[in-house]
Scaffold this motif. Structure first.
Motif, PDB file in Angstrom:
ATOM      1  N   PRO A 297      43.949  34.968  23.520  1.00 43.97           N
ATOM      2  CA  PRO A 297      43.131  36.158  23.306  1.00 43.97           C
ATOM      3  C   PRO A 297      42.540  36.765  24.573  1.00 43.97           C
ATOM      4  CG  PRO A 297      42.211  34.218  22.175  1.00 43.97           C
ATOM      5  CD  PRO A 297      43.479  33.800  22.789  1.00 43.97           C
ATOM      6  N   ASN A 298      42.264  38.037  24.460  1.00 47.25           N
ATOM      7  CA  ASN A 298      41.534  38.796  25.471  1.00 47.25           C
ATOM      8  C   ASN A 298      42.266  38.896  26.804  1.00 47.25           C
ATOM      9  OD1 ASN A 298      39.509  40.320  26.529  1.00 47.25           O
ATOM     10  ND2 ASN A 298      37.848  38.923  25.951  1.00 47.25           N
ATOM     11  N   ALA A 299      43.399  39.589  26.760  1.00 45.20           N
ATOM     12  CA  ALA A 299      44.270  39.691  27.937  1.00 45.20           C
ATOM     13  C   ALA A 299      43.564  40.332  29.135  1.00 45.20           C
ATOM     14  CB  ALA A 299      45.529  40.486  27.579  1.00 45.20           C
ATOM     15  N   ASN A 300      42.683  41.296  28.888  1.00 46.59           N
ATOM     16  CA  ASN A 300      42.024  41.941  30.035  1.00 46.59           C
ATOM     17  C   ASN A 300      41.087  40.973  30.755  1.00 46.59           C
ATOM     18  OD1 ASN A 300      43.183  44.556  30.014  1.00 46.59           O
ATOM     19  ND2 ASN A 300      42.011  45.021  28.160  1.00 46.59           N
ATOM     20  N   LYS A 301      40.475  40.079  29.991  1.00 43.41           N
ATOM     21  CA  LYS A 301      39.674  39.028  30.616  1.00 43.41           C
ATOM     22  C   LYS A 301      40.608  38.099  31.407  1.00 43.41           C
ATOM     23  CE  LYS A 301      36.149  35.640  29.219  1.00 43.41           C
ATOM     24  NZ  LYS A 301      35.340  35.195  28.050  1.00 43.41           N
ATOM     25  N   GLY A 302      41.801  37.898  30.872  1.00 45.42           N
ATOM     26  CA  GLY A 302      42.813  37.096  31.564  1.00 45.42           C
ATOM     27  C   GLY A 302      43.183  37.680  32.921  1.00 45.42           C
ATOM     28  N   VAL A 303      43.273  39.007  32.984  1.00 46.65           N
ATOM     29  CA  VAL A 303      43.597  39.649  34.265  1.00 46.65           C
ATOM     30  C   VAL A 303      42.529  39.319  35.296  1.00 46.65           C
ATOM     31  CG1 VAL A 303      43.887  41.868  35.442  1.00 46.65           C
ATOM     32  CG2 VAL A 303      44.903  41.513  33.176  1.00 46.65           C
ATOM     33  N   GLN A 304      41.256  39.418  34.876  1.00 47.14           N
ATOM     34  CA  GLN A 304      40.154  39.082  35.801  1.00 47.14           C
ATOM     35  C   GLN A 304      40.266  37.642  36.283  1.00 47.14           C
ATOM     36  OE1 GLN A 304      36.214  39.610  34.139  1.00 47.14           O
ATOM     37  NE2 GLN A 304      36.870  41.457  33.083  1.00 47.14           N
ATOM     38  N   ALA A 305      40.544  36.742  35.337  1.00 51.37           N
ATOM     39  CA  ALA A 305      40.612  35.318  35.689  1.00 51.37           C
ATOM     40  C   ALA A 305      41.774  35.053  36.638  1.00 51.37           C
ATOM     41  CB  ALA A 305      40.745  34.474  34.427  1.00 51.37           C
ATOM     42  N   LEU A 306      42.922  35.655  36.346  1.00 53.76           N
ATOM     43  CA  LEU A 306      44.097  35.412  37.191  1.00 53.76           C
ATOM     44  C   LEU A 306      43.870  35.958  38.598  1.00 53.76           C
ATOM     45  CD1 LEU A 306      46.847  36.115  34.538  1.00 53.76           C
ATOM     46  CD2 LEU A 306      46.520  33.959  35.756  1.00 53.76           C
ATOM     47  N   LYS A 307      43.111  37.054  38.682  1.00 53.01           N
ATOM     48  CA  LYS A 307      42.822  37.620  40.005  1.00 53.01           C
ATOM     49  C   LYS A 307      41.827  36.741  40.767  1.00 53.01           C
ATOM     50  CE  LYS A 307      44.132  42.376  39.222  1.00 53.01           C
ATOM     51  NZ  LYS A 307      43.693  43.682  38.731  1.00 53.01           N
ATOM     52  N   LYS A 308      40.947  36.057  40.035  1.00 54.01           N
ATOM     53  CA  LYS A 308      39.937  35.226  40.692  1.00 54.01           C
ATOM     54  C   LYS A 308      40.538  33.944  41.274  1.00 54.01           C
ATOM     55  CE  LYS A 308      35.684  32.718  40.005  1.00 54.01           C
ATOM     56  NZ  LYS A 308      35.124  31.692  39.152  1.00 54.01           N
ATOM     57  N   LEU A 309      41.577  33.429  40.626  1.00 57.19           N
ATOM     58  CA  LEU A 309      42.149  32.153  41.060  1.00 57.19           C
ATOM     59  C   LEU A 309      42.775  32.254  42.445  1.00 57.19           C
ATOM     60  CD1 LEU A 309      43.724  31.255  37.653  1.00 57.19           C
ATOM     61  CD2 LEU A 309      42.179  29.731  38.907  1.00 57.19           C
ATOM     62  N   GLU A 310      42.697  31.130  43.199  1.00 60.41           N
ATOM     63  CA  GLU A 310      43.303  31.141  44.531  1.00 60.41           C
ATOM     64  C   GLU A 310      44.819  31.040  44.457  1.00 60.41           C
ATOM     65  OE1 GLU A 310      41.510  28.176  47.068  1.00 60.41           O
ATOM     66  OE2 GLU A 310      39.507  28.890  46.548  1.00 60.41           O
ATOM     67  N   PHE A 311      45.314  30.326  43.435  1.00 61.19           N
ATOM     68  CA  PHE A 311      46.744  30.030  43.428  1.00 61.19           C
ATOM     69  C   PHE A 311      47.248  29.913  41.995  1.00 61.19           C
ATOM     70  CE2 PHE A 311      50.195  26.818  44.772  1.00 61.19           C
ATOM     71  CZ  PHE A 311      51.049  27.830  45.172  1.00 61.19           C
ATOM     72  N   VAL A 312      48.273  30.676  41.661  1.00 60.21           N
ATOM     73  CA  VAL A 312      48.854  30.625  40.315  1.00 60.21           C
ATOM     74  C   VAL A 312      50.362  30.397  40.425  1.00 60.21           C
ATOM     75  CG1 VAL A 312      49.215  31.886  38.149  1.00 60.21           C
ATOM     76  CG2 VAL A 312      47.093  32.229  39.439  1.00 60.21           C
ATOM     77  N   VAL A 313      50.827  29.352  39.766  1.00 61.68           N
ATOM     78  CA  VAL A 313      52.266  29.055  39.738  1.00 61.68           C
ATOM     79  C   VAL A 313      52.762  29.237  38.316  1.00 61.68           C
ATOM     80  CG1 VAL A 313      54.049  27.319  40.179  1.00 61.68           C
ATOM     81  CG2 VAL A 313      51.940  27.312  41.541  1.00 61.68           C
ATOM     82  N   VAL A 314      53.880  29.897  38.151  1.00 64.16           N
ATOM     83  CA  VAL A 314      54.477  30.066  36.822  1.00 64.16           C
ATOM     84  C   VAL A 314      55.928  29.604  36.861  1.00 64.16           C
ATOM     85  CG1 VAL A 314      55.256  31.763  35.112  1.00 64.16           C
ATOM     86  CG2 VAL A 314      52.959  31.956  36.068  1.00 64.16           C
TER      87      VAL A 314
END
Ligand SMILES: Nc1nc2c(c(=O)[nH]1)N[C@H]1C(S)=C(S)[C@@H](COP(=O)(O)OP(=O)(O)OC[C@H]3O[C@@H](n4cnc5c(=O)[nH]c(N)nc54)[C@H](O)[C@@H]3O)O[C@H]1N2
Ligand SMILES: Nc1nc2c(c(=O)[nH]1)N[C@H]1C(S)=C(S)[C@@H](COP(=O)(O)OP(=O)(O)OC[C@H]3O[C@@H](n4cnc5c(=O)[nH]c(N)nc54)[C@H](O)[C@@H]3O)O[C@H]1N2
Ligand SMILES: [Mo]
Length: 608
Positions: A297-314
């Motif tokens: 849920p809450n994809a726009n909140k997800g965008v904020q969180a993903l931008k805050k993280l230092e490193f994201v691997v998919v």
């Protein structure tokens, strides 16, 4: 990947059985187990079948459900469906459609109990022998507890279902025994979803439909015999679990969330960290086999969180909506490019071997191969000392149930499929009912707990010890409904498996992503079939085609889950992803609340 991360210091993992945590929670409190379904062929023994929030002709559960339901119908066994939508399952199998407001199911079930009890249609000897807590439930239902008798007339304005319809259904269910109430997961993925599952199981219990052929315990559609054919994965312990032990047996969601982030709360955990009561201040997210931004849920909140993280691997096979936010995307082979085996669903009797058909395309590798390649770079030696085939054989050998069911690995690999033969229809709790002295239910009392002692200990009015209708947030009575008057549900879709296959243009052409809206709601908004509309609330906006139809009840709209989140420069999601709108609050029992959401719809302009 889990094994790799566990060997490099560990990681926070998420919890919740996202599909049906409400059900899991309810079943644990009620029957003390995790499984309690019958095999599908037992429906031939039923005299009456209710499909409650269940659409198996579209949402595939196992290989033969539709085939069996079609035969059940041909044999003249009445089938009734309770669903806000006139689904393909209703159209194909049901004799009667009862549209109901999302989130109101518990009220209707409690009112059915009122009818059954006040007309003396309940099975008192069965109740006395196998359960505890009927009297407390009865006091609530008849209004002795709070002065409000939960009559069909009480339920009518909550549910939108005429009192007379509720009464007739209750009588039919209680008198055409054995009767099967199949309570789907969809209504449970909602605020207070646990109460719906507990109410369903209570109806099954008070009518003596538990543990008998043709009945149904009305919990998870997973049979204990079939589900024991498991496969075990050898992964080492996660060091983080030592520091934050997960209270597996606790019924207290607040305590559980402190040890591990709930899967709906990943964004909240990233944004708030320790200050928000989570185990860590997160810097890195490792996403494997999940389309997190799209499916939670809450994809726009997800965008904020993903931008805050230092490193994201998919790790993924495609550049999904989530992969677009990653620092590193590792391309994964599809099942056609590697060997693997699986057991589809927990209710299935098949093991499948996915034999590799082609060499990996481009630079793609399997998750396993990537872990092997990363390990030495992270200082781990001997991680990749087994080949793919050696691993598969090892997993097979480490799974005693699988070895028992699939006696010869090489034949299984050659055939590609192994079907387990059962002696006949399997019924959950048959032994507990036939021989209760030697087979108590695994609850504290050894009986079915209509009054759950474990819940009474919590002393939380939102998870009362007997099932109760507790008004959800964002219901039509919420003051927010003035601004956002429509209830949004986000159902599973025929042409996708969640977000998988959404990028298949042929399938897209076959059924476009669209919001289902009732003709009356559409007319009031000047919306015609095929118009582009804006569906919105304070969490986000979606631009999507309108499908104007009588196949959804007024006041409710449906955006099928899984379309790829694709925000434009104005923040309008052009992909039509329902989770742009959903709320990331977790129900008291840990349910994902993807079917509790208020929205407004307005015309956006014609397509093209
Ligand atoms: N084709 C296809 N099959 C799938 C999947 C897929 O994505 N695509 N996903 C698989 C997975 S992982 C899962 S968990 C299952 C999910 O299977 P389900 O949870 O059964 O699927 P849903 O479509 O979410 O919900 C079922 C029905 O519940 C109705 N419903 C929603 N809210 C309410 C409510 O409040 N009250 C009532 N009475 N009805 C309500 C919906 O209209 C829908 O018809 O399906 C599995 N099968
Ligand atoms: N609004 C709303 N949200 C929902 C639901 C709902 O009803 N409404 N339903 C919920 C339910 S029941 C579920 S189960 C979840 C599902 O949520 P997810 O499991 O996140 O959904 P999928 O789209 O199946 O995502 C799986 C991803 O794994 C990728 N993949 C496939 N094979 C491999 C592989 O071998 N390796 C790797 N690394 N990746 C691979 C796919 O390409 C895909 O991007 O969604 C939940 N979200
Ligand atoms: Mo699911």
């Amino acid at each position: 990947i889990r094994r790799l991360l566990n060997q490099t210091g560990g990681c926070s993992v998420t919890w919740a059985m996202i599909s049906g945590e409400a059900c899991t929670y309810a079943v644990r409190a009620f029957y003390g187990t995790g499984t309690n379904g019958n095999t599908r062929d037992d429906l031939f023994n039923s005299h009456y079948v209710i499909l409650w929030g269940w659409n198996p002709s579209v949402t595939i559960w196992d290989s033969n459900t539709s085939y069996i339901l079609a035969q059940v119908r041909e044999r003249g066994i009445p089938i009734v469906a309770v669903d806000p939508r006139y689904t393909d399952s209703v159209a194909t199998f049901a004799n009667q459609w009862i549209p109901i407001r999302p989130g109101a199911d518990t009220a209707m079930m409690v009112a059915m109990a009122h009818v059954i009890i006040s007309k003396n249609l309940h099975d008192q000897p069965f109740i006395d022998k196998y359960s505890i807590g009927f009297d407390q439930f009865k006091d609530y239902v008849l209004g002795k507890e709070d002065g409000i008798p939960k009559t069909p007339a009480w339920a009518e304005p909550i549910t939108g279902v005429p009192a007379d319809t509720i009464e007739k259904l209750a009588i039919a269910y209680a008198t055409n025994r054995p009767s099967a109430l199949i309570a789907g997961f969809g209504p449970g993925r909602s605020a207070r979803g646990e109460q719906y599952h507990r109410a369903a199981m209570t109806l099954a219990t008070i009518t003596g439909n538990v543990g008998v052929h043709g009945g149904n315990a009305a919990g998870a559609e997973i049979n204990p015999v079939v589900s024991s054919f498991g496969v075990k994965l050898p992964v080492e312990d996660n060091p983080v679990d030592k520091e934050f032990p997960f209270p597996n047996s606790s019924m207290d969601t607040a305590i559980r969330v402190k040890a591990r982030p709930h899967i709906s709360l990943v964004w909240d955990a990233v944004l708030k960290g320790k200050a928000g009561g989570y185990p860590a201040d997160y810097k890195m997210l490792y996403l494997n086999c999940v389309n997190q931004i799209n499916q939670f849920p809450n994809a726009n909140k997800g965008v904020q969180a993903l931008k805050k993280l230092e490193f994201v691997v998919v790790h993924d096979t495609f550049i999904t909506s989530t992969a677009r936010y990653a620092d590193i995307v590792l391309p994964i082979t599809t099942i056609l490019e590697r060997n693997d085996f699986c057991r589809p669903w927990l209710s299935g009797t098949h093991y499948l071997f996915n034999n590799q058909a082609i060499n990996p395309i481009g630079e793609s590798k399997s998750d396993w191969q990537i872990a092997c390649d990363l390990a030495p770079r992270l200082g781990i030696t001997n991680f990749g000392d087994k080949s793919e085939d050696e691993w598969l054989r090892e997993i097979y050998k480490a799974s005693p149930d699988m070895c028992k069911q699939v006696p010869d690995y090489d034949t299984f690999k050659k055939d590609g499929v192994h079907k387990v033969k059962l002696s006949g229809p399997q019924v959950a709790f048959e032994q507990q009912i036939k021989d209760p002295a030697n087979n108590p239910f695994p609850t504290r009392s050894g009986k079915i707990e209509i009054y759950a002692k474990r819940l009474a200990d919590l002393n939380n009015p939102l998870v009362p010890p007997v099932p109760k209708y507790v008004e959800p947030w964002e219901s039509p009575n919420d003051p927010l409904a003035k601004k956002y008057p429509l209830q949004l549900i986000t159902t599973h879709f025929k042409r996708r498996i969640h977000s998988m296959m959404d990028n298949n243009s042929w399938l897209k052409e076959l059924i476009p992503q669209a919001v289902q809206i009732n003709a009356r709601d559409a007319a009031g908004r000047g919306i015609a079939d095929g118009d582009m509309v804006r569906v919105f609330n304070d969490r986000g906006q979606v631009a999507i085609l309108a499908r104007v139809t009588e196949r959804i009840m007024p006041g409710v709209v449906d955006i099928p889950e899984g379309a790829w989140f694709n925000p434009d420069s104005q923040g309008v999601d052009r992909g039509g992803c329902g989770n742009t709108l959903t709320k990331d609050e977790v129900s008291p029992g840990g349910a994902l609340c993807s079917n509790t959401c208020l929205v407004q719809v307005e015309k956006f302009g014609r397509r093209g």
